[in-house]
Design an enzyme around this catalytic site. Structure first.
Site, PDB file in Angstrom:
ATOM      1  N   GLY A  63      18.696  -7.361  73.322  1.00  0.00           N
ATOM      2  CA  GLY A  63      17.267  -7.074  73.355  1.00  0.00           C
ATOM      3  C   GLY A  63      16.712  -7.344  74.734  1.00  0.00           C
ATOM      4  O   GLY A  63      17.395  -7.875  75.613  1.00  0.00           O
ATOM      5  N   GLN A  64      15.462  -6.975  74.907  1.00  0.00           N
ATOM      6  CA  GLN A  64      14.813  -7.167  76.197  1.00  0.00           C
ATOM      7  C   GLN A  64      13.379  -7.615  75.974  1.00  0.00           C
ATOM      8  O   GLN A  64      12.667  -7.044  75.153  1.00  0.00           O
ATOM      9  CB  GLN A  64      14.830  -5.871  77.017  1.00  0.00           C
ATOM     10  CG  GLN A  64      14.267  -6.029  78.418  1.00  0.00           C
ATOM     11  CD  GLN A  64      14.606  -4.857  79.312  1.00  0.00           C
ATOM     12  OE1 GLN A  64      15.262  -3.913  78.880  1.00  0.00           O
ATOM     13  NE2 GLN A  64      14.166  -4.902  80.556  1.00  0.00           N
ATOM     14  N   LYS A  69      20.204 -15.516  77.638  1.00  0.00           N
ATOM     15  CA  LYS A  69      18.952 -14.929  78.107  1.00  0.00           C
ATOM     16  C   LYS A  69      18.910 -15.035  79.627  1.00  0.00           C
ATOM     17  O   LYS A  69      18.883 -16.139  80.193  1.00  0.00           O
ATOM     18  CB  LYS A  69      17.760 -15.642  77.492  1.00  0.00           C
ATOM     19  CG  LYS A  69      16.428 -14.994  77.824  1.00  0.00           C
ATOM     20  CD  LYS A  69      15.305 -15.614  77.022  1.00  0.00           C
ATOM     21  CE  LYS A  69      13.995 -14.896  77.289  1.00  0.00           C
ATOM     22  NZ  LYS A  69      12.888 -15.476  76.513  1.00  0.00           N
ATOM     23  N   ASP A 121       3.429 -15.607  70.437  1.00  0.00           N
ATOM     24  CA  ASP A 121       3.948 -14.243  70.238  1.00  0.00           C
ATOM     25  C   ASP A 121       4.738 -14.183  68.932  1.00  0.00           C
ATOM     26  O   ASP A 121       5.900 -13.777  68.911  1.00  0.00           O
ATOM     27  CB  ASP A 121       4.820 -13.815  71.413  1.00  0.00           C
ATOM     28  CG  ASP A 121       5.024 -12.296  71.460  1.00  0.00           C
ATOM     29  OD1 ASP A 121       4.229 -11.574  70.820  1.00  0.00           O
ATOM     30  OD2 ASP A 121       5.964 -11.843  72.106  1.00  0.00           O
TER      31      ASP A 121
END
Length: 629
Positions: A313-314, A334, A433
């Protein structure tokens, strides 16, 4: 009789789920009592709670065994209970800076996994237990500034892993075992031991001795340097303030905690400013947290040179890669590609600090890190079932859909993770988030809240912080968008949207709904269908009717309570957990419906009034036009 059987069944269940953590909890509660921790001290150390991993200042491993206890500088009195010897998985015990009295219990020798023991600056008496010789993994032993007496046991000197031994400022006597002088750093000053000018060995290793011998001189030098730094810093602030004022900008610098720390020169509380970060401070803090430091080459090999085929993912600060370490452990790496920007570097520091102190079964655990002059990387356990968002919307052919029981567990597990961040961390942690893409799934499809890159430490004395807005559109609370001030209630809003994602399987914003003349925002879409009592139309069609409609209704109600426009009206996460467990939802929902009905009635009255006003104007214009002719 039936009641006793139920109690026995519950006890068996608890022993099955937490086979060893209950014993850890009993030992910790005994420690709390023996240290006279009263009032607000360790208030959440509850003897009725089976799992101690949610207690403050207690950190656990993935098997829910206690591995760290950090009780430094809490003003604790009392004595050390022998029951502490039951914490057999413990790697770090920090009790420095208290007023603990009595002997060091010999049962500490049972903590065979201990790597760091710090009892500095207490009032401990008696001898150093010879049972310490069983602590074969011990690296850091600090017993300075106590009232310990007697000889240093030979068994302690033979520990193979010692790299730091500080026994200064006690009443120790006799011979210092020869092996101690091979330890890289040691200090025996302030005792009645055979070392110093008249003996073969100094009382402290070079760096320690010199630091003690020239303490006053260093203090003077540091004082001059600090004064100069303060003058330069204030001058710089004045320059920027004048410049920003001239250009019409507002300069804000938040210092969250009073005090100063200059990389070891001063001890005490820590100060962080938005304009300066001290070189080396990040690594020093991380090493203290017992995290593994990975070599760059090790992670490069693990990810096949950060191959695009391994991208999981990004996010806003870089990509996440799947990796396999040399011991075949699967990890997620990461890689922060923009850390050189102020936001990127600050995000790295925040994430390391957040995950290092927040240890909970529903929070992503940080394994280690890697830093180079040009790179910052974080290493996590690999979550083989990826994210909730993936399981809802990005399944590949042949992969199974996330069933309804799993979605319920995700809802409750995520709530418990956020509750820990908000109500059991000090200072509290705000994620900022919360969404389905940031909730990961372990091998048992249990929820693990991840990606603390956008998290913000909030001091308990402050309810909000002004900063640049971070997050994902559709998940951001309205007050955060309008004011830039975040609080735990902004997380509650994001959690409510995540619940709607779970139920519907849809995105928070979906412009394809415009084709059906529907609401773009998922929240408005669900509200409309809920008012029309079309609950089945809300539920993800991929579930193929395999769900309990009463449970669907409950989760939708919780979601709508969490996404109320006013943050004051939203529940806190501990209330959300209770509502999901079936307690207090009916009352909150009835109150919400009354408010919603009143609000809609006011809205309709206002709309009719506006419509009537427009019609009156049109009628008046028609009369005037006809009269004129």
């Amino acid at each position: 009789m039936a009641y006793i059987i139920v109690l026995l069944l519950v006890a068996c269940f608890c022993d099955f789920v937490f086979p060893d953590s209950q014993g850890d909890g009993d030992a910790l509660y005994a420690l709390k009592i023996s240290l006279n921790a009263t009032g607000n001290e360790l208030a959440d150390w509850n003897s009725d709670q089976v799992n101690p991993c949610t207690w403050s200042r207690v950190y656990c491993d993935q098997n829910y065994r206690v591995v760290q206890v950090q009780l430094a500088f809490m003003g604790l009195t009392g004595f050390l209970t022998p029951r502490i010897g039951a914490l057999t998985s413990l790697t770090t015990l920090s009790l420095q800076g208290n007023e603990i009295i009595g002997d060091i219990p010999k049962e500490l020798g049972n903590l065979t996994n201990l790597t760091r023991l710090d009892l500095e600056s207490n009032r401990l008496t008696g001898e150093i237990p010879s049972s310490f010789g069983k602590l074969k993994k011990l690296q850091f032993l600090t017993l300075s500034q106590n009232n310990l007496s007697g000889a240093i046991p030979e068994s302690v000197a033979g520990l193979p892993g010692l790299i730091n031994v500080l026994l200064d400022s006690n009443n120790l006597t006799g011979q210092i075992p020869e092996q101690f002088f091979k330890v890289p750093k040691y200090n025996f000053t302030g005792n009645n031991l055979n070392c110093g000018p008249n003996y073969q060995h100094p009382c402290a290793s070079d760096s320690t001795y010199q630091g003690s011998h020239h303490k006053a001189r260093i203090g003077l030098i540091v004082g001059i340097i600090v004064a100069l730094l303060i003058i330069v810093f204030l001058g710089g602030l004045l320059f920027f303030w004048c410049k920003c004022r001239h250009k019409g900008y507002k300069l804000e610098v938040f210092v969250d905690v009073p005090g100063v720390l200059l990389d070891g020169f001063f001890s005490g509380s820590r100060s962080f400013a938005s304009l300066a970060e001290m070189a080396g401070e990040v690594d020093r803090r991380i090493e203290f947290g017992q995290l593994k430091r990975f070599a760059w080459r090790e992670l490069q090999i693990a990810t096949d040179d950060f191959s695009e085929k391994n991208v999981l993912g990004q996010g806003g600060f870089g990509k996440v890669y799947k990796g396999i370490l040399a011991d075949n452990t699967k990890v997620a790496v990461k890689r922060l590609t923009d850390f050189e920007s102020p936001g990127g570097d600050a995000a790295f520091q925040r994430e390391v600090e957040m995950i290092s102190v927040a240890v909970h079964r529903n929070l992503l655990r940080l394994i280690g890190f890697c830093t180079t002059p040009t790179e910052r990387l974080l290493v996590y356990p690999f979550m083989q079932n990826l994210s909730v968002a993936y399981r809802l919307r990005e399944l590949k052919p042949g992969e199974s859909v996330l069933d309804w029981p799993a979605r319920k567990r995700v809802a409750l597990g995520t709530a418990r993770g956020l509750e820990y961040l908000h109500e059991h961390c000090n200072p509290k942690i705000i994620h900022r988030d919360v969404k389905a893409a940031n909730v990961l799934l372990d091998e048992d499809f249990e929820a693990v809240v991840g990606d603390f890159g956008l998290a913000k430490l909030i001091d308990v004395r402050r309810t909000s912080v002004t900063t640049q807005i971070r997050g994902t559109m559709g998940h951001i609370a309205p007050e955060y968008l309008s004011t830039g001030k975040s609080s735990e209630k902004t997380d509650v809003f994001g959690y409510g949207i995540m619940l709607l994602e779970l139920v519907t399987g849809q995105r928070a914003i979906d412009f394809s709904r415009l084709e059906d003349e529907d609401d773009v925002l998922l929240l408005d879409h669900v509200k409309k269908l809920e008012r029309e009592k079309k609950l089945d139309d809300i539920v993800d069609h991929n579930l193929s009717k395999n769900y309990n409609i009463q449970e669907v209704e409950m989760i939708i109600q919780v979601a709508l309570l969490c996404t109320q426009a006013s943050p004051d009206d939203r529940p806190v996460m501990s209330e959300v957990v209770r509502m999901l467990e079936g307690e207090g939802l009916a009352e909150r929902w009835e109150e919400w419906q009354h408010v919603e009905v009143t609000r809609r009635q006011e809205y309709e009255r206002l709309r009719r009034r506006l419509d009537w006003g427009e019609n009156s104007v049109h009628n008046q214009e028609a009369i005037e036009l006809s009269g004129g002719r």
